[in-house]
Design an enzyme around this catalytic site. Structure first.
Site, short mmCIF file in Angstrom:
data_model
loop_
_atom_site.label_atom_id
_atom_site.label_comp_id
_atom_site.label_asym_id
_atom_site.label_seq_id
_atom_site.Cartn_x
_atom_site.Cartn_y
_atom_site.Cartn_z
N LYS A 99 0.83 -1.21 0.00
CA LYS A 99 0.00 0.00 0.00
C LYS A 99 0.87 1.27 0.00
O LYS A 99 2.10 1.19 0.16
CB LYS A 99 -0.95 -0.04 1.21
C1 LIG Z 1 -5.51 -4.40 0.64
C2 LIG Z 1 -7.00 -4.22 0.64
C3 LIG Z 1 -7.80 -4.61 1.73
C4 LIG Z 1 -7.26 -5.42 2.87
O1 LIG Z 1 -6.27 -4.78 3.59
P1 LIG Z 1 -5.48 -5.63 4.72
O2 LIG Z 1 -4.81 -4.56 5.52
O3 LIG Z 1 -4.53 -6.52 4.01
O4 LIG Z 1 -6.48 -6.37 5.50
C5 LIG Z 1 -9.15 -4.31 1.71
N1 LIG Z 1 -9.70 -3.68 0.67
C6 LIG Z 1 -8.99 -3.32 -0.42
C7 LIG Z 1 -9.68 -2.61 -1.54
C8 LIG Z 1 -7.61 -3.60 -0.47
O5 LIG Z 1 -6.91 -3.27 -1.56
#
Ligand SMILES: *Cc1c(COP(=O)(O)O)cnc(C)c1O
Length: 384
Positions: free
Chosen positions: A184
Site C-alpha cells: 500500500k
Molecule cells: C488491501 C486491501 C484490503 C485489505 O487490507 P489488509 O490490511 O490486508 O487487511 C481491503 N480492501 C482493499 C480494496 C484492499 O486493496
C-alpha cells in the site's frame, strides 16, 4: 536478451524507519503504546478527522467497524462487485450478507446510480471502495445513505491521500478503514487504521479491538495497577509500536511521494493515449491517491499480456477479478456470470502496472514500450 527487471512494487522504508525502530527497541514498550498514540494523532490530523485508531489490518478494521455499528445476522450490506475480496468477506465475518452493486465504467468505482435499487428493508450499511485511489462521490452517497437511514463504512485501503470536492476519506463516512499492507501507499508490512468523526464509534472500537477490556496495557503501565473489567466481547486487533515506528516517518514524505506517483501516472497516461489504450479516468474535482495504475486491454488478450509482460521482466497484477464470481461466493450465493456485467468486463480486461515513487521516468517509458511490443506481437499472432 536480458532486460532490466522492473518490479511491481518497491517500498520506500529506509534510514528514518530504522532509526525510529531502534528507538522503540531501546524502550520497554513493544505493543500499543506512545508511538501508536502518536501515529493515531498524526494520522487523524492528516485526514482532518477527530479520531484515528491503529489496527492490525484493514480487513479487521472493516469487520470491527461493522460490528460496532451493530451489524450482524440478517443484515445486508451493499458492497461493490469490483473490489478486493476482503471488502465483502468482512461483511460475512460480521454475520451479515453482502449485496453487490456493479461498477461505473469511467472510474471502475461503485456505480451510485445503482445503489438505491439494491437497498431493501434489511440493508444497514454501504461500503464504498475508493478504488485505485479515486474517491467515490461521498456527498452524493451520504445523501443516499441519510435518506434511507444507512451507515457508511469507507474502504480506504487505496485512498489515504484522496480528496474529492474538498472531502477526504473519513469525513463523510461513519467510519473509514485503511490498510498498511506490504504494497500500500504507506506500509508497515501488515497494519491498518480506522478514522471517524463519531466519538461514540471510536470509543466502542477502541474497546472491542482489545478483548473488550476496560483498560489497555499502556493504561495499566502508566498508572498504578487497577483491576480491569471486560464489559463487552472483543477481539484482538490493535496496532503496536513497532508498526507505528515504521509508519510515522512515511507521513513526513506522504505528499512528496504522491506527487511522484502522480507524475508517473501522467507519464503512463500520455504513453497509453499514444497507443490508444484505455484506462480508468480521474474525474475533475478529484485528487486520486494514485495507488494503482491499471490499463484495459482486449479481454481475449489479457492473460497473454500478463504472461508476456512477466517474460519481459515487468511485474504485473490484476485488480481485480470481481468478488461475486470467486468460487466461495458462487457456491454460497449462486452468482452466475452476467450478474454484474461492468465489473466482469473490467475484471476481464484489467492489467495493473508497476507504480511506486522510486520508479524513474526511463522505467515508466520502458513499461510502456515493453507493453507495446508484447501487445503488437499478440495481435499479429492472432491475425496469422
Ligand atoms: C488491501 C486491501 C484490503 C485489505 O487490507 P489488509 O490490511 O490486508 O487487511 C481491503 N480492501 C482493499 C480494496 C484492499 O486493496
Amino acid at each position: 536478451m536480458s532486460q532490466e527487471r522492473i518490479d511491481f512494487y518497491r517500498h520506500t522504508l529506509g534510514e528514518a524507519e530504522l532509526r525510529n525502530l531502534a528507538q522503540v527497541l531501546d524502550g520497554v514498550f513493544l505493543t500499543a503504546g506512545p508511538r501508536t498514540q502518536e501515529f493515531e494523532k498524526r494520522f487523524a490530523d492528516y485526514l482532518g478527522v477527530s479520531q484515528a485508531i491503529g489496527m492490525t489490518s484493514c480487513t479487521t478494521a472493516l469487520f470491527l467497524a461493522l460490528t460496532a455499528l451493530g451489524i450482524g445476522e440478517g443484515d445486508e450490506v451493499i458492497v461493490p462487485a469490483m473490489s478486493f475480496i476482503a471488502t465483502a468477506n468482512a461483511v460475512i465475518h460480521a454475520g451479515g450478507t453482502p449485496v453487490f452493486v456493479d461498477a461505473e465504467l469511467e472510474t471502475a468505482n461503485l456505480d451510485l446510480d445503482q445503489v438505491e435499487a439494491a437497498i431493501t428493508p434489511r440493508t444497514k450499511a454501504i461500503i464504498p471502495v475508493h478504488l485505485y485511489g479515486h474517491m467515490v462521490d461521498m456527498k452524493r452517497l451520504r445523501a443516499i445513505a441519510d435518506q434511507h437511514g444507512l451507515a457508511i463504512v469507507e474502504d480506504c485501503a487505496h485512498a489515504v491521500e484522496s480528496i474529492r470536492d474538498g472531502v477526504k476519506p473519513g469525513q463523510l463516512g461513519d467510519v473509514a478503514c485503511f490498510s498498511f499492507y506490504a504494497t500500500k501507499n504507506i506500509t508497515c508490512g501488515e497494519g491498518g487504521a480506522i478514522a471517524t468523526q463519531r466519538e461514540d464509534l471510536a470509543e466502542a472500537i477502541r474497546v472491542i479491538r482489545l478483548h473488550g477490556m476496560s483498560k489497555s496495557a499502556y493504561d495499566r503501565y502508566t498508572a498504578t495497577y487497577r483491576h480491569y473489567d471486560m464489559p463487552v466481547m472483543g477481539w484482538k486487533a490493535n496496532m503496536n509500536d513497532l508498526q507505528a515506528a515504521l509508519l510515522l516517518p512515511q507521513l513526513d514524505r506522504i505528499e512528496a511521494q504522491l506527487e511522484r506517483r502522480e507524475a508517473i501516472c501522467q507519464r503512463y497516461e500520455r504513453g497509453f493515449d499514444a497507443l490508444g489504450v484505455d484506462y480508468p479516468r480521474v474525474l475533475p474535482g478529484s485528487r486520486s491517491a494514485r495507488h494503482l495504475f491499471t490499463i484495459w486491454v482486449e479481454p481475449e488478450l489479457r492473460d497473454d499480456v500478463l504472461q508476456g509482460m512477466q517474460e519481459a521482466a515487468v511485474g504485473v497484477a490484476v485488480n481485480y477479478r470481481p468478488i461475486h464470481l470467486m468460487s466461495y461466493y458462487v457456491n454460497r450465493y449462486g452468482f452466475v456470470a452476467g450478474s454484474f456485467p461492468r465489473a466482469e468486463e473490467i475484471g476481464a480486461r484489467t492489467v495493473t502496472l508497476p507504480l511506486y515513487p522510486g520508479m524513474s521516468d526511463q522505467q515508466v517509458d520502458q513499461v510502456v514500450e515493453r507493453f507495446a511490443a508484447v501487445h503488437r506481437h499478440l495481435v499479429e499472432k492472432r491475425q496469422a
